[in-house]
Scaffold this active site. Structure first.
Site, mmCIF file in Angstrom:
data_model
loop_
_atom_site.group_PDB
_atom_site.id
_atom_site.type_symbol
_atom_site.label_atom_id
_atom_site.label_comp_id
_atom_site.label_asym_id
_atom_site.label_seq_id
_atom_site.Cartn_x
_atom_site.Cartn_y
_atom_site.Cartn_z
ATOM 1 N N GLU A 121 8.112 1.522 -4.426
ATOM 2 C CA GLU A 121 8.365 1.589 -2.981
ATOM 3 C C GLU A 121 8.914 0.250 -2.505
ATOM 4 O O GLU A 121 9.050 -0.688 -3.298
ATOM 5 C CB GLU A 121 7.063 1.949 -2.238
ATOM 6 C CG GLU A 121 6.567 3.351 -2.567
ATOM 7 C CD GLU A 121 5.284 3.710 -1.848
ATOM 8 O OE1 GLU A 121 5.157 3.425 -0.658
ATOM 9 O OE2 GLU A 121 4.396 4.271 -2.497
ATOM 10 N N HIS A 242 6.981 1.930 10.116
ATOM 11 C CA HIS A 242 7.538 2.542 8.901
ATOM 12 C C HIS A 242 8.968 2.980 9.216
ATOM 13 O O HIS A 242 9.215 3.576 10.266
ATOM 14 C CB HIS A 242 6.684 3.744 8.495
ATOM 15 C CG HIS A 242 6.963 4.229 7.114
ATOM 16 N ND1 HIS A 242 8.142 4.839 6.775
ATOM 17 C CD2 HIS A 242 6.221 4.179 5.983
ATOM 18 C CE1 HIS A 242 8.105 5.152 5.487
ATOM 19 N NE2 HIS A 242 6.948 4.760 4.984
ATOM 20 N N ARG A 288 9.544 -3.133 4.436
ATOM 21 C CA ARG A 288 9.563 -2.210 5.576
ATOM 22 C C ARG A 288 10.038 -2.815 6.890
ATOM 23 O O ARG A 288 10.765 -2.186 7.643
ATOM 24 C CB ARG A 288 8.139 -1.742 5.839
ATOM 25 C CG ARG A 288 7.858 -0.490 5.191
ATOM 26 C CD ARG A 288 6.491 -0.045 5.415
ATOM 27 N NE ARG A 288 6.248 0.785 4.257
ATOM 28 C CZ ARG A 288 5.096 1.287 3.927
ATOM 29 N NH1 ARG A 288 4.056 1.057 4.672
ATOM 30 N NH2 ARG A 288 4.984 2.037 2.873
ATOM 31 N N HIS A 349 3.069 2.522 12.226
ATOM 32 C CA HIS A 349 2.504 3.082 10.994
ATOM 33 C C HIS A 349 1.180 2.450 10.592
ATOM 34 O O HIS A 349 0.259 3.146 10.183
ATOM 35 C CB HIS A 349 3.526 2.890 9.874
ATOM 36 C CG HIS A 349 3.122 3.465 8.553
ATOM 37 N ND1 HIS A 349 2.858 4.811 8.372
ATOM 38 C CD2 HIS A 349 2.940 2.879 7.329
ATOM 39 C CE1 HIS A 349 2.538 5.032 7.106
ATOM 40 N NE2 HIS A 349 2.568 3.884 6.467
ATOM 41 N N ARG A 384 2.761 -5.367 5.711
ATOM 42 C CA ARG A 384 2.031 -4.902 4.524
ATOM 43 C C ARG A 384 2.980 -4.366 3.463
ATOM 44 O O ARG A 384 3.885 -3.590 3.766
ATOM 45 C CB ARG A 384 1.052 -3.795 4.940
ATOM 46 C CG ARG A 384 0.424 -3.097 3.764
ATOM 47 C CD ARG A 384 -0.647 -2.153 4.185
ATOM 48 N NE ARG A 384 -0.163 -1.001 4.909
ATOM 49 C CZ ARG A 384 0.409 0.063 4.340
ATOM 50 N NH1 ARG A 384 0.628 0.104 3.032
ATOM 51 N NH2 ARG A 384 0.777 1.092 5.078
ATOM 52 N N SER A 389 -2.347 -0.576 1.173
ATOM 53 C CA SER A 389 -3.423 -0.256 2.120
ATOM 54 C C SER A 389 -4.583 0.445 1.422
ATOM 55 O O SER A 389 -5.747 0.091 1.627
ATOM 56 C CB SER A 389 -2.899 0.630 3.252
ATOM 57 O OG SER A 389 -2.186 1.714 2.711
#
Ligand code: SIN
Length: 415
Positions: A121, A242, A288, A349, A384, A389
């Site tokens: 990701e 996000h 992000r 998000h 983050r 998370s």
């Protein structure tokens, strides 16, 4: 006027996502646990997590690389000691979710002990996202809820909405926590829950925003209650957006996982240009905050309502197999992502800040712990890293379970 009902327990947990359930399961063999959840037991942000949980399993990967990626994305505001502690614990705790609770992470082949399939990701330099297709959170929630239901020492009370924490002032003037008042929504009455340790696992504050990937329960009330009690809070200005929430009038809060870009999806403008080309070395897989800002700038420049995530160049069978839930949801809205780029926009998000805690989830108030998204451990800094998370949630829950006995085992006899 009827007197307030009082419920005593050795451990009070507010919230039933990964952090709360995992913590409860770690301590329940030695202390009774009551979990309050404001809706149904599986209604949590965890359940909506699509991407997965990041941990170092690939021989090409390393703790150093995971720490480096986390610090980069956190923009210099992470606490490196906590990041390193969490990344080092990651593989052990993620393996334990599969081994001890039967979480069905995708594996290479069908053997039980086979290596995990690792996704990628935004912001990750390596493949390290352990997942269950595009429903990782739902699978973790399923397995942990089942384990909690089997455990005789855990009581889970649904439709109980915590209102405020109960506090006492010690002779030295400092404050301690010994439970909470909660609204029993079904019976429309307030109940006092009294415990020597109260663990906030209430999630983040995404619902403060109109457009969010979060479910209704993510109202930030845990942070507010802790703040009212005088607990230290921090970094609340860092709300993560996000980049890819489905843009459709009939779709509310539906996340299009970053894992799609991890498998080769490309963000495109309305004219079909590669949006992230020459904007960041990682292109569509940039961190992000970078991607969300670029999309926002593009929407302002073009005046269009959305951009597009293009998967049409990828193997259609792979898309359906890897992302069955997203594919099914898009199809209900007439979007076949095998043939048509998906319309997306950024939305709120993740709450990067929260109640300040140490490695074991202790807050600045004795008797009050915080774990998961409600907490600010220093893992995330200003932004983050994807799939960190769930890692932080399980690491804090593990640490809190090891230390909560220091607040005692018995609730105060009188309230
Ligand atoms: C996603 O699947 O894109 C979300 C994962 C995360 O928030 O870490």
């Amino acid at each position: 006027m009827p007197s307030t009902q009082v419920h005593r327990t050795q451990t009070l947990v507010l919230g039933s996502g990964l952090a709360g359930l995992y913590f409860a399961l770690q301590v329940a063999d030695r202390r009774s646990v009551t979990i309050l959840t404001k809706h149904q037991r599986e209604s949590s942000n965890t359940r909506w997590a699509q991407g997965g949980i990041s941990a170092v399993f690939d021989p090409e990967d390393s703790v150093e690389a995971h720490v480096h990626d986390t610090l980069e994305v956190g923009a210099g505001l992470c606490r490196e000691d906590f990041v390193r502690y969490a990344v080092e614990l990651g593989p052990k705790l993620v393996s334990g979710l599969a081994r001890d609770f039967g979480v069905q992470f995708d594996r290479v082949g069908n053997e039980d002990g086979a290596p995990f399939v690792l996704g990628r990701e935004g912001g990750h330099s390596q493949r390290r996202v352990v997942h269950h297709r595009d429903m990782t959170g739902a699978e973790i929630e399923r397995a942990l809820v089942e384990a909690v239901e089997r455990h005789p020492n855990i009581t889970i009370l649904e439709h109980h909405d915590a209102i405020d924490l109960l506090s006492f002032r010690k002779v030295d003037g400092t404050t301690g926590c010994f439970g909470c008042y909660a609204l029993d929504i079904v019976h429309d009455r307030v109940v006092a829950f009294v415990a020597p340790v109260t663990v906030l696992a209430t999630g983040g504050a995404g619902k403060v925003y109109r457009y969010t990937s979060n479910p209704h329960v993510a109202t930030g009330d845990g942070i507010a209650m802790a703040y009212r009690l005088g607990a230290e809070v921090g970094n609340l200005e860092f709300m993560q957006f996000h980049p890819t929430i489905l843009f459709h009038p009939d779709a509310k809060s539906f996340l299009i996982s970053e894992a799609l870009r991890g498998e080769g999806g490309i963000l495109r403008t309305d004219e079909g240009a590669d949006l992230m080309k020459d904007r960041h070395p990682m292109g569509s897989l940039a961190p992000r905050d970078v991607v969300a800002r670029e999309i926002d700038a593009e929407l302002k420049r073009s005046g269009k309502p959305c951009v597009f995530l293009d998967m049409t160049h990828l193997d259609p069978d792979f898309i359906v197999d890897r992302f069955p839930a997203i594919h099914a949801r898009c199809m209900t809205l007439g979007i076949d992502m095998r043939r048509t780029p998906i319309p997306v926009v950024p939305a709120a998000h993740y709450t990067c800040g929260g109640v300040v805690v140490d490695h074991q989830g202790r807050t600045s108030v004795p008797g009050l712990m915080a774990i998961g998204e409600v907490a600010m451990s220093g893992m995330h800094g200003a932004c983050r890293l994807a799939s960190n998370s769930l890692l932080e949630a399980v690491v804090l829950a593990y640490g809190a379970a090891q230390t909560c006995d220091e607040f005692g085992r018995e609730p105060p006899p009188q309230v």
